[in-house]
Design a protein around this motif. Sequence first.
Motif, short mmCIF file in Angstrom:
data_model
loop_
_atom_site.label_atom_id
_atom_site.label_comp_id
_atom_site.label_asym_id
_atom_site.label_seq_id
_atom_site.Cartn_x
_atom_site.Cartn_y
_atom_site.Cartn_z
N GLY A 1 16.61 31.79 18.37
CA GLY A 1 17.24 32.97 18.92
C GLY A 1 18.63 32.73 19.48
N LYS A 2 19.25 31.62 19.15
CA LYS A 2 20.57 31.29 19.68
C LYS A 2 21.64 31.35 18.59
N GLY A 3 21.36 32.04 17.48
CA GLY A 3 22.31 32.11 16.38
C GLY A 3 23.47 33.03 16.66
N ALA A 4 24.35 33.14 15.68
CA ALA A 4 25.52 34.01 15.80
C ALA A 4 25.08 35.47 15.90
N PHE A 5 25.74 36.23 16.73
CA PHE A 5 25.33 37.60 17.02
C PHE A 5 25.48 38.52 15.81
N VAL A 6 26.64 38.52 15.16
CA VAL A 6 26.89 39.46 14.05
C VAL A 6 25.93 39.22 12.89
N PRO A 7 25.77 37.98 12.39
CA PRO A 7 24.80 37.79 11.31
C PRO A 7 23.38 38.18 11.69
N SER A 8 22.97 37.88 12.93
CA SER A 8 21.60 38.23 13.32
C SER A 8 21.40 39.74 13.33
N VAL A 9 22.40 40.50 13.77
CA VAL A 9 22.31 41.97 13.74
C VAL A 9 22.24 42.46 12.30
#
Length: 172
Positions: A23-31
């Motif tokens: 859950g600590k990945g990049a915000f934009v790709p995860s969205v």
Amino acid sequence: AYLKKDGIVGRMPFPTISVVDSGKGAFVPSVLFRFKESFLTHIREVLREPESSLLAGLLVGAKQSLGKDLLDAFRRTGLIHIVVLSGYNLTLIADGMRVFLQLFFKGRTPLYAGAIGIILFAIMVGGSATVIRATVMALLGLLAKATGRTQDVGRLLFLAGFGMVLYNPHIL
């Protein structure tokens, strides 16, 4: 040599893997990935198989959900290009965004929005080599349209491939 293009210079047979954090990945790709999964879930709720998998392949390049037999049938009949993303598909997305945004904005804003849309779409569908090539081709197509030049597909493909080889010569 095949793996060197991806920056892999060694192999480790039978490694031990453990999850350290999540859950600590990049915000934009995860969205974008969550949006894609939600979109695919809604497609599966509305359509039965294999139609839902075919639509997923057409819209977001999720061809792995089609199954090996159906993918092999598409390959044998020469129709596999329908369920893989291409520069043409991405150009359609960008041009559709551009035309829609021209209703609200003037100048180059719709063109820039189309380019950003292509890049976000490429991230959302996974950024494989074919998607990167298609993204570069679509961006070059938008650039040609913005500068009033004709969109010669052969030239776009050559420029996309040339740029990719310049960036990473090992892909040859």
